[in-house]
Motif scaffolding. Structure first.
Motif, PDB file in Angstrom:
ATOM      1  N   LEU A 221      30.033  28.209  40.104  1.00  0.00           N
ATOM      2  CA  LEU A 221      29.258  29.293  40.706  1.00  0.00           C
ATOM      3  C   LEU A 221      28.994  30.394  39.674  1.00  0.00           C
ATOM      4  CD1 LEU A 221      30.963  29.458  44.240  1.00  0.00           C
ATOM      5  CD2 LEU A 221      28.979  28.127  43.506  1.00  0.00           C
ATOM      6  N   ASN A 222      29.453  31.623  39.914  1.00  0.00           N
ATOM      7  CA  ASN A 222      29.219  32.709  38.949  1.00  0.00           C
ATOM      8  C   ASN A 222      30.436  32.967  38.063  1.00  0.00           C
ATOM      9  OD1 ASN A 222      30.980  33.851  40.745  1.00  0.00           O
ATOM     10  ND2 ASN A 222      29.762  35.713  41.126  1.00  0.00           N
TER      11      ASN A 222
ATOM     12  N   THR B 278      39.554  29.111  47.415  1.00  0.00           N
ATOM     13  CA  THR B 278      38.475  29.922  47.966  1.00  0.00           C
ATOM     14  C   THR B 278      37.878  30.798  46.879  1.00  0.00           C
ATOM     15  OG1 THR B 278      39.548  29.982  50.135  1.00  0.00           O
ATOM     16  CG2 THR B 278      37.876  31.651  49.693  1.00  0.00           C
ATOM     17  N   ASP B 279      36.562  30.724  46.711  1.00  0.00           N
ATOM     18  CA  ASP B 279      35.871  31.586  45.756  1.00  0.00           C
ATOM     19  C   ASP B 279      35.914  33.026  46.255  1.00  0.00           C
ATOM     20  OD1 ASP B 279      34.071  32.195  43.487  1.00  0.00           O
ATOM     21  OD2 ASP B 279      32.631  32.610  45.089  1.00  0.00           O
ATOM     22  N   ILE B 280      36.331  33.953  45.390  1.00  0.00           N
ATOM     23  CA  ILE B 280      36.542  35.339  45.795  1.00  0.00           C
ATOM     24  C   ILE B 280      35.245  35.991  46.261  1.00  0.00           C
ATOM     25  CG2 ILE B 280      37.314  37.614  45.028  1.00  0.00           C
ATOM     26  CD1 ILE B 280      39.560  35.598  45.322  1.00  0.00           C
ATOM     27  N   ASP B 281      34.132  35.723  45.569  1.00  0.00           N
ATOM     28  CA  ASP B 281      32.869  36.395  45.886  1.00  0.00           C
ATOM     29  C   ASP B 281      32.184  35.830  47.127  1.00  0.00           C
ATOM     30  OD1 ASP B 281      33.145  38.134  43.791  1.00  0.00           O
ATOM     31  OD2 ASP B 281      31.944  36.948  42.400  1.00  0.00           O
ATOM     32  N   SER B 282      32.011  34.511  47.173  1.00  0.00           N
ATOM     33  CA  SER B 282      31.221  33.895  48.242  1.00  0.00           C
ATOM     34  C   SER B 282      32.043  33.469  49.452  1.00  0.00           C
ATOM     35  CB  SER B 282      30.468  32.680  47.697  1.00  0.00           C
ATOM     36  OG  SER B 282      31.391  31.664  47.306  1.00  0.00           O
TER      37      SER B 282
ATOM     38  N   GLU C  87      48.483  32.133  40.367  1.00  0.00           N
ATOM     39  CA  GLU C  87      47.798  33.242  39.703  1.00  0.00           C
ATOM     40  C   GLU C  87      46.517  32.711  39.070  1.00  0.00           C
ATOM     41  OE1 GLU C  87      49.533  36.800  37.213  1.00  0.00           O
ATOM     42  OE2 GLU C  87      48.988  35.186  35.834  1.00  0.00           O
ATOM     43  N   GLN C  88      45.395  33.112  39.660  1.00  0.00           N
ATOM     44  CA  GLN C  88      44.099  32.641  39.173  1.00  0.00           C
ATOM     45  C   GLN C  88      43.401  33.729  38.362  1.00  0.00           C
ATOM     46  OE1 GLN C  88      42.638  29.203  42.199  1.00  0.00           O
ATOM     47  NE2 GLN C  88      41.750  31.214  42.507  1.00  0.00           N
ATOM     48  N   VAL C  89      42.659  33.283  37.362  1.00  0.00           N
ATOM     49  CA  VAL C  89      41.839  34.195  36.569  1.00  0.00           C
ATOM     50  C   VAL C  89      40.432  34.209  37.173  1.00  0.00           C
ATOM     51  CG1 VAL C  89      40.927  34.743  34.290  1.00  0.00           C
ATOM     52  CG2 VAL C  89      43.186  33.656  34.520  1.00  0.00           C
ATOM     53  N   VAL C  90      39.985  35.402  37.557  1.00  0.00           N
ATOM     54  CA  VAL C  90      38.672  35.558  38.191  1.00  0.00           C
ATOM     55  C   VAL C  90      37.900  36.641  37.443  1.00  0.00           C
ATOM     56  CG1 VAL C  90      37.446  36.169  40.308  1.00  0.00           C
ATOM     57  CG2 VAL C  90      39.602  34.879  40.440  1.00  0.00           C
ATOM     58  N   GLN C  91      36.655  36.357  37.099  1.00  0.00           N
ATOM     59  CA  GLN C  91      35.827  37.369  36.444  1.00  0.00           C
ATOM     60  C   GLN C  91      35.046  38.147  37.496  1.00  0.00           C
ATOM     61  OE1 GLN C  91      33.458  34.365  34.158  1.00  0.00           O
ATOM     62  NE2 GLN C  91      31.667  35.497  34.919  1.00  0.00           N
ATOM     63  N   ASP C  92      35.130  39.470  37.421  1.00  0.00           N
ATOM     64  CA  ASP C  92      34.406  40.359  38.317  1.00  0.00           C
ATOM     65  C   ASP C  92      33.129  40.775  37.600  1.00  0.00           C
ATOM     66  OD1 ASP C  92      33.420  42.534  39.803  1.00  0.00           O
ATOM     67  OD2 ASP C  92      35.443  43.017  40.534  1.00  0.00           O
ATOM     68  N   ASN C  93      32.003  40.209  38.029  1.00  0.00           N
ATOM     69  CA  ASN C  93      30.745  40.421  37.319  1.00  0.00           C
ATOM     70  C   ASN C  93      30.152  41.811  37.547  1.00  0.00           C
ATOM     71  OD1 ASN C  93      30.083  37.684  36.077  1.00  0.00           O
ATOM     72  ND2 ASN C  93      30.442  37.094  38.201  1.00  0.00           N
ATOM     73  N   GLU C  94      30.586  42.522  38.570  1.00  0.00           N
ATOM     74  CA  GLU C  94      30.073  43.869  38.807  1.00  0.00           C
ATOM     75  C   GLU C  94      30.757  44.895  37.920  1.00  0.00           C
ATOM     76  OE1 GLU C  94      30.211  44.988  42.864  1.00  0.00           O
ATOM     77  OE2 GLU C  94      28.928  43.335  43.556  1.00  0.00           O
ATOM     78  N   THR C  95      32.044  44.706  37.681  1.00  0.00           N
ATOM     79  CA  THR C  95      32.808  45.692  36.909  1.00  0.00           C
ATOM     80  C   THR C  95      33.201  45.190  35.528  1.00  0.00           C
ATOM     81  OG1 THR C  95      34.885  44.906  37.866  1.00  0.00           O
ATOM     82  CG2 THR C  95      33.740  46.659  39.047  1.00  0.00           C
TER      83      THR C  95
END
Length: 812
Positions: A769-770, A678-682, A624-632
């Motif tokens: 990355l972001n 794997t990076d979710i965005d790129s 379970e990874q914590v990922v920040q969604d920069n669009e939302t």
């Protein structure tokens, strides 16, 4: 004997038919059984009443026990022809170990026990210090009648060598995919409920904890390593029991009350345990997230969250063994846990600032959720002993049902820089998960030679899990908020397996090797879509353990295995669960199973020092990874597969009795850990790696002239490490435990302080990355505990001294 595991479309009919035919053609000839009798006396030729007489095989494996009557006479019946070891014990005193040959009824000369000067009015349980045994494929931590038995089973696991508890998750050698068993039976419940079950179960029933470093082929290939909690049994007829009470003070108080009952008749052995816990726990979190816009930070969100959990939990377990005759026996077990009602109340305050630190806006969220958890498991085993010594067949079945229901009210108010309300977002969620698991297994064991044992078997298991959700009241205009209004996710899994293993033990060598094959079919359906997720795969799982003793001082062991970890059913659940207005937990129905290869080499000196080097590579590990969604502007807790998880390093262990009152255990581990994800965005594959260390130092003290006061000191240090896309800072903990027995050891008071300096909390960062965010988890790790236990009934029936084989190479 050949084992065939059918591929898709051929569900093992040939193999099952072959095994059944083989069993039906086996001729069972009833063997003649004999009786061994004699008398136990002291050095003054006086009979000893209620002395324990133990009969073991030549490998020092306990077979039967008896107690002497008023005349010091004992009888042990239903003994097959063969060679055995016999000894008697009374308090801290033992007789010589006598080798006997049984071909007919045997009447022995008197067994003499030299009594020491200290005698008590009646026979009582003798306490001792925990001991550690190193086997070819496992570490055995013997805790029966030690100060650790005054707590609960979860406390024992915290003290078990090689086991690290991180955020209430069990870790062994860097892996958190650990299977927990009780008396060899896997506990099929989520990790959080395992914590609740073991925390509410008395440790007084535990004989030992086995850390199985290389699980035999007879066990499911699921998970990584195994922890087997061995519960002790009465050896002699009678009844006894205990009641216990435990109070824990952290920020909030917690309380546990329980009782244990043991009964053994001529053919029946029964254990019943019950405990009730009332908890109020506090978890606090600080999340700081630097959200990006056009590749640069434009907002800083700081969330202070407080999570208060209240629940009442009932644990009820029963174990029944019934001897039908000298060749057949039945065992029935049931493990049950009920949490009702439970409440989780989460409050979070989020401040939104620009890069200069000026306030832009804020919002406040209340998440009030009630939940109920019901888990029940039933195990039925039939064991048949053939005429040939050691040859047997076992049929085992299991049914487990898990039900989790949760209702959630989430209310959010939004504020401007002046604190004025600008809007709100309130919604309601009802969710649930029901899981049924059933399995059947047949195992056949045959000592094909004096030094070799063949094991083979077949297993089938079926799982059905259904998750449901209904949600209403969402503000659909908020970016990123698009939850499922109503949905049902069904997940079905079938596993068919077969195995064969050969265990060999010679004078200076042990060689255990096995091969397990598992064919798996899975099917996941979400009713809101027309797509289903289906998998079929056949996997092979070899295992090998070799140990060589060069002499009494030096030994060398090598271990290798391949295993699999399948995602938990809650991890596959595709629904969104909001913890606050900008944090959401999401499952993933496309998670792939993870496979793991492990190899190690260990050198031991004087059974005191050991040095082990090891390497393991885990493919498709899920996390379970914590990922920040920069669009939302959301923090998403996502279940994902890692590209790889590699760990290699060295571990040094020192286990020694420094004096007659001081035992110590030291573990030093230094290893390299690499997680590729794997990076979710790129879509880029990134590495997160570090050299890290772990230190564990246990000290056990037995004090006072009557050895009734015990003190245990545990220190643990973990250097900075990595988990998936996160980096975690170092932690340390110091735990002090004391126990005093009195009233001829019928009663005991225990006292402990966990995490004395409050350094056991975790600070994690994700910066690549972001992604630029951090989390500081502050749980109630500093705890003050006090407990009381009173034993009643016939405590004379217990083993007053558990003798252990001095030759670690005799058996596994």
């Amino acid at each position: 004997m050949f084992i065939f595991v059918g591929y898709y479309g051929c569900p093992m009919k040939n193999a099952l038919s072959t095994l059944i035919l083989f069993l039906l053609l086996t001729t069972v000839i009833k063997a003649q059984n004999h009786e061994v009798s004699g008398r136990v006396i002291d050095q003054n030729n006086q009979p000893l009443i209620f002395a324990n007489v133990l009969l073991k095989d030549t490998d020092s494996v306990l077979l039967q026990g008896s107690a002497t009557d008023e005349g010091g006479v004992f009888r042990i019946e239903n003994i097959k022809s063969g060679t055995y070891l016999l000894s008697a014990s009374y308090l801290d005193n033992t007789s010589e170990i006598r080798a006997i040959e049984v071909t007919s009824n045997v009447s022995l000369d008197d067994l003499i026990i030299e009594l020491t000067e200290m005698e008590l009015d009646e026979v009582e349980v003798t306490y001792k210090k925990p001991t550690i045994e190193q086997k070819a494929d496992r570490i055995i931590f013997n805790v029966e009648n030690t100060s650790l038995s005054q707590g609960n089973i979860w406390d024992i696991l915290k003290q078990t060598p090689g086991v690290i508890i991180i955020n209430d998750k069990i870790n062994i050698k860097g892996s958190s995919n650990i299977g927990v068993m009780i008396n060899g039976r896997l506990v099929n419940i989520p990790q959080s409920d395992i914590v609740n079950l073991l925390s509410g179960s008395s440790a007084d029933n535990v004989e030992s904890v086995e850390v199985i470093l290389n699980p035999p082929a007879k066990y499911s290939a699921e998970g990584g390593l195994l922890l087997d909690v061995k519960m002790k049994k009465n050896l002699i007829a009678g009844y006894n029991g205990s009641i216990y009470n435990r109070y824990t003070q952290a920020v909030f108080p917690k309380h546990m009350l329980g009782t244990d009952h043991f009964f053994k008749g001529k053919k029946t052995d029964f254990t019943l345990t019950y405990s009730f816990r009332q908890n109020k726990n506090l978890n606090r979190f600080t999340d700081i997230t630097n959200f990006f816009d056009a590749n640069s930070v434009n907002e800083v969100w700081t969330t202070e969250q407080k999570n208060i959990i209240r629940d009442k939990q009932h644990n009820l377990s029963g174990f029944l063994d019934y001897e039908i005759n000298e060749r057949n026996s039945l065992s029935f077990s049931s493990i049950n846990s009920f949490t009702t009602p439970g409440n989780r109340y989460i409050t979070s305050q989020t401040i939104i600032e620009d890069t200069a630190g000026d306030l832009d806006s804020s919002f406040y969220t209340e998440n009030d959720s009630d939940y109920e958890v019901f888990n029940t498991a039933y195990y039925l085993d039939w064991n048949h002993q053939f005429q040939k010594k050691g040859e047997k067949i076992t049929f085992a079945t299991n049914y487990t049902f898990y039900d989790y229901e949760r209702g959630q009210n989430l209310n959010t108010d939004f504020f401007d820089i002046n604190g004025a309300v600008t809007g709100e977002n309130d919604f309601i969620t009802q969710s649930g998960q029901k899981t049924s698991l059933y399995s059947a297994q047949v195992d056949y064991t045959d000592p094909i030679k004096q030094s070799s044992i063949l094991e083979t078997g077949l297993r089938y298991s079926g799982i059905n899990s259904q998750s449901t959700i209904t949600q209403e009241g969402f503000d659909r205009t908020q970016p990123g908020i698009n939850p499922t209004e109503a949905g049902v996710f069904d997940y079905d899994e079938q596993i068919m397996a077969g195995y064969v293993s050969l265990n060999n033990s010679w004078k200076d060598w042990q060689l255990n090797m096995g091969l397990r094959a598992e064919y798996t079919e899975t099917l996941g359906n979400l009713d809101t879509t027309n797509e289903s997720v289906e998998n079929r795969y056949l996997q092979m799982f070899p295992s090998l353990s070799v140990q060589h003793k060069f002499n009494d001082k030096h030994s060398l062991a090598m271990r290798y295995y391949r295993r699999i970890s399948r995602p938990r059913y809650s991890d596959l659940n595709p629904f969104q669960y909001f913890q606050s207005n900008n944090s959401v937990v999401e499952g993933n129905p496309f998670l792939r199973p993870a496979t793991r290869n492990y190899v190690s080499l260990e050198y031991s000196l004087n059974r005191t020092y050991s040095l082990e080097v090891y390497y393991f590579h885990k493919k498709n590990d899920f996390f379970e990874q914590v990922v920040q969604d920069n669009e939302t502007n959301l923090l998403r807790f996502l279940s994902v597969n890692l590209e790889s998880n590699i760990t290699y390093g060295a571990e040094f262990r020192w286990n020694k009795s420094l004096t007659n009152f001081w035992d110590t255990y030291l573990l030093l581990s230094h290893y390299y850990k690499q997680n590729s994800f794997t990076d979710i965005d790129s879509g880029a594959i990134l590495d997160n790696s570090i050299w890290t260390s772990h230190v564990r130092f246990n000290n056990y003290f037995t004090l006072l002239k009557d050895r009734s006061l015990y003190a245990d000191i545990l220190f643990r240090y973990s250097a900075p490490t990595v988990f998936g896309n996160s980096k975690r800072e170092s932690t340390s903990q110091l735990t002090l435990s004391f126990s005093k027995s009195f009233w001829q050891r019928r009663a005991a008071v225990s006292l402990s302080i966990d995490d004395v300096f409050n350094n056991g909390n975790y600070f994690s960062t994700r910066n690549y990355l972001n992604q630029d965010n951090s989390s500081f988890s502050r749980r109630e790790t500093r705890l003050f505990l006090i407990g009381f236990r009173y034993k009643f009934g016939n405590n004379k029936i217990r083993d007053n001294q558990k003798r252990k084989s001095t030759d670690e190479g005799d058996r596994i």
